[in-house]
Scaffold this motif. Structure first.
Motif, PDB file in Angstrom:
ATOM      1  N   PHE A   1     -10.485  14.780 -10.299  1.00 40.57           N
ATOM      2  CA  PHE A   1     -10.663  14.362 -11.699  1.00 40.57           C
ATOM      3  C   PHE A   1     -10.540  12.844 -11.832  1.00 40.57           C
ATOM      4  O   PHE A   1      -9.973  12.329 -12.777  1.00 40.57           O
ATOM      5  N   GLY A   2     -11.108  12.150 -10.833  1.00 43.13           N
ATOM      6  CA  GLY A   2     -11.096  10.690 -10.860  1.00 43.13           C
ATOM      7  C   GLY A   2      -9.863  10.131 -10.176  1.00 43.13           C
ATOM      8  O   GLY A   2      -8.909  10.845  -9.867  1.00 43.13           O
ATOM      9  N   ALA A   3      -9.886   8.816  -9.927  1.00 46.27           N
ATOM     10  CA  ALA A   3      -8.747   8.164  -9.294  1.00 46.27           C
ATOM     11  C   ALA A   3      -7.550   8.157 -10.233  1.00 46.27           C
ATOM     12  O   ALA A   3      -7.690   7.937 -11.438  1.00 46.27           O
ATOM     13  N   GLY A   4      -6.383   8.414  -9.682  1.00 44.71           N
ATOM     14  CA  GLY A   4      -5.145   8.309 -10.452  1.00 44.71           C
ATOM     15  C   GLY A   4      -4.683   6.864 -10.496  1.00 44.71           C
ATOM     16  O   GLY A   4      -5.120   6.027  -9.683  1.00 44.71           O
ATOM     17  N   ILE A   5      -3.803   6.550 -11.411  1.00 46.18           N
ATOM     18  CA  ILE A   5      -3.322   5.174 -11.582  1.00 46.18           C
ATOM     19  C   ILE A   5      -2.741   4.627 -10.274  1.00 46.18           C
ATOM     20  O   ILE A   5      -2.863   3.444  -9.972  1.00 46.18           O
ATOM     21  N   ASN A   6      -2.155   5.501  -9.454  1.00 45.08           N
ATOM     22  CA  ASN A   6      -1.535   5.052  -8.197  1.00 45.08           C
ATOM     23  C   ASN A   6      -2.561   4.873  -7.079  1.00 45.08           C
ATOM     24  O   ASN A   6      -2.211   4.437  -5.988  1.00 45.08           O
ATOM     25  N   GLN A   7      -3.839   5.238  -7.318  1.00 47.05           N
ATOM     26  CA  GLN A   7      -4.855   5.145  -6.268  1.00 47.05           C
ATOM     27  C   GLN A   7      -5.752   3.920  -6.404  1.00 47.05           C
ATOM     28  O   GLN A   7      -6.446   3.562  -5.455  1.00 47.05           O
ATOM     29  N   PHE A   8      -5.750   3.271  -7.558  1.00 48.21           N
ATOM     30  CA  PHE A   8      -6.705   2.187  -7.803  1.00 48.21           C
ATOM     31  C   PHE A   8      -6.516   1.003  -6.857  1.00 48.21           C
ATOM     32  O   PHE A   8      -7.493   0.405  -6.409  1.00 48.21           O
TER      33      PHE A   8
ATOM     34  N   LEU B   1     -16.442  10.201  -4.717  1.00 47.97           N
ATOM     35  CA  LEU B   1     -15.761  11.342  -4.096  1.00 47.97           C
ATOM     36  C   LEU B   1     -14.567  11.802  -4.935  1.00 47.97           C
ATOM     37  O   LEU B   1     -14.374  12.998  -5.152  1.00 47.97           O
ATOM     38  N   LEU B   2     -13.786  10.839  -5.437  1.00 50.54           N
ATOM     39  CA  LEU B   2     -12.593  11.212  -6.213  1.00 50.54           C
ATOM     40  C   LEU B   2     -12.958  11.870  -7.536  1.00 50.54           C
ATOM     41  O   LEU B   2     -12.208  12.712  -8.036  1.00 50.54           O
ATOM     42  N   TRP B   3     -14.111  11.491  -8.113  1.00 51.95           N
ATOM     43  CA  TRP B   3     -14.532  12.155  -9.351  1.00 51.95           C
ATOM     44  C   TRP B   3     -15.090  13.547  -9.082  1.00 51.95           C
ATOM     45  O   TRP B   3     -14.811  14.491  -9.821  1.00 51.95           O
ATOM     46  N   ARG B   4     -15.868  13.696  -8.027  1.00 51.81           N
ATOM     47  CA  ARG B   4     -16.513  14.983  -7.784  1.00 51.81           C
ATOM     48  C   ARG B   4     -15.547  15.994  -7.153  1.00 51.81           C
ATOM     49  O   ARG B   4     -15.600  17.180  -7.461  1.00 51.81           O
ATOM     50  N   ALA B   5     -14.700  15.533  -6.260  1.00 50.94           N
ATOM     51  CA  ALA B   5     -13.767  16.445  -5.584  1.00 50.94           C
ATOM     52  C   ALA B   5     -12.418  16.489  -6.297  1.00 50.94           C
ATOM     53  O   ALA B   5     -11.461  17.080  -5.800  1.00 50.94           O
TER      54      ALA B   5
END
Length: 459
Positions: free
Chosen positions: A18-25, A12-16
């Motif tokens: 530009f991928g997960a941010g460093i603070n989301q991992f 979802l984060l890639w399609r909606a």
């Protein structure tokens, strides 16, 4: 009900975005997918993208220059302003909390493709697209169609009664709304007559030049009347073919290049009945269980911008010479603000050839300072934007990426985690043995090596 899982969250984060941010991992494994979608749909406050480079007419020293010198200076300033717009748009993709807005804007930027040198016009149409990216397609279509950048690019200021220019009318139907096969050549001619007189003034404001408008009766898409350009757009929007064409293109971009006809028909009907509510369409897509089918995950080749933005979201970095990023866009074949033609950028396998694939695989090492940039842009007169004048200096100017990556922060996130699970959409095909052969087992080298695999090119 959206099935919640780690892989679905990444998808979802890639399609909606530009991928997960460093603070989301850190929360990616235990976060509910519906919560992530809700956050994505919760738009942040909209703010325009602009540039700080001073406009030509504010520079006193220009008064003393010859016409030739002035022209050269204007071209230089236009280039700097367009570069600033480009980088500011990329920065929004990397750092904005409004990831879905910027991803949709990126999609519409390729859909409503225009290419002009005037940075004011580029700024205006870019912000029109960003403002309406998740709004109503009718508003977006009208504002883009009346933007000086588009009217200029498609020659509609030359569209006058008795001498209609069909370029704008044709592209509006073929590429922006209905698609081929849903109108006739006569419809193109009649639409061109409806758009006669659509232009803009020196300040870049849309204007209808009544004296140049063809006021006679027109027959367009089966309807008869004294149609204006606004009438023509409204008639196009009444056609269900328009909803189908837009929905199909969105499906191919956000879901799968191999279209599921039944799903697209259902989505398209909902889009039409909603009065072209883009946000509702995207919600319908991202909240459907079929969106998370394994066949739809890791099947898309990242475009150059998606690749670059994704790396920049994962690796917190300070870039001392951000203009370097323009060169990477050129080398990889996708420069923001400068699509190749009115059809926008192609997708899928068209992004990959022998030279671009090698560079794509090497970018993580180059940006980490482990290897130099040993490429020069292809000799392509079409993509200039002032870069050609710098090509002779490429080797000494761009070998050092001038990026400082906060590896301590990356180390903290991934110290006790299998990096490949976070960075690869489907890590089953990844040969971790080969990856580790080139690594010293540090988090830094694992991240760089995994980002340098063919698998990382997919999302």
């Amino acid at each position: 009900m959206i099935p919640s899982s780690f892989i679905n969250n990444k998808h979802l984060l890639w399609r909606a975005g530009f991928g997960a941010g460093i603070n989301q991992f850190e929360n990616l494994k235990n976060k509910n997918t519906e919560t992530i979608l809700k956050d994505l749909l919760n738009e942040d406050m909209f703010s325009d993208i602009s540039y700080e480079t001073p406009d030509v007419d504010t520079l006193d020293y220009m008064d003393d220059k010859s016409p030739a010198e002035k022209k050269k200076e204007v071209q230089k300033i236009n280039r700097l302003q367009n570069e600033e717009l480009n980088l500011n748009f990329l920065n929004k993709m990397v750092s904005s909390n409004g990831q879905l807005r910027e991803k949709m804007a990126f999609f519409w930027h390729g859909h409503f493709a225009s290419r002009v040198q005037n940075p004011k016009f580029n700024r205006q149409i870019l912000n029109v697209i960003r403002k309406n990216a998740l709004g109503n397609f009718k508003d977006l279509l009208f504002e883009v169609s009346q933007a000086p950048a588009m009217l200029n690019f498609l020659n509609n200021q030359q569209n006058k009664k008795d001498h209609p220019n069909e370029n704008f009318a044709r592209e509006v139907m073929e590429l922006f709304t209905m698609g081929r096969g849903n109108y006739t050549e006569k419809d193109v001619r009649e639409a061109a007559r409806a758009f006669t007189g659509w232009s803009y003034d020196k300040e870049g404001n849309f204007t209808e030049r009544q004296k140049l408008h063809d006021v006679d009766t027109k027959i367009f898409l089966g309807k008869t009347g004294n149609f204006t350009g606004a009438d023509a757009l409204n008639i196009i929007l009444e056609e269900k073919a328009t909803a189908k064409f837009i929905t199909a293109k969105i499906y191919r971009f956000f879901v799968n290049e191999n279209m599921d006809e039944a799903i697209v028909n259902t989505l398209s009907e909902g889009f039409y009945q909603s009065g072209y509510d883009i946000k509702k369409l995207m919600t319908d897509i991202f909240s459907s269980s079929w969106f998370y089918d394994r066949k739809n995950i890791g099947n898309r080749i990242k475009s150059p911008i998606e690749l670059m933005a994704g790396i920049m979201r994962t690796l917190p970095m300070k870039i001392r010479n951000p203009e370097n990023l323009i060169v990477y866009q050129k080398l990889l074949g996708q420069m923001l603000i400068y699509p190749p033609n009115v059809a926008g950028w192609p997708n899928g396998k068209s992004w990959i050839d022998s030279s671009t694939l090698m560079l794509r695989l090497q970018i993580p090492q180059i940006w980490s300072g482990l290897r130099p940039l040993e490429y020069t842009p292809r000799q392509d007169d079409d993509i200039d934007m002032g870069i050609k004048s710098r090509e002779s200096n490429l080797n000494k100017t761009f070998k050092n990426p001038n990026m400082v990556i906060d590896w301590a922060r990356v180390e903290k996130i991934f110290k006790h985690e299998p990096v490949e699970e976070y960075l690869i959409q489907s890590s089953k095909s990844l040969d971790m043995g080969s990856v580790k052969d080139f690594s010293d087992n540090s988090v830094k080298m694992n991240v760089i090596n995994i980002m340098s695999t063919p698998e990382y090119q997919l999302m």
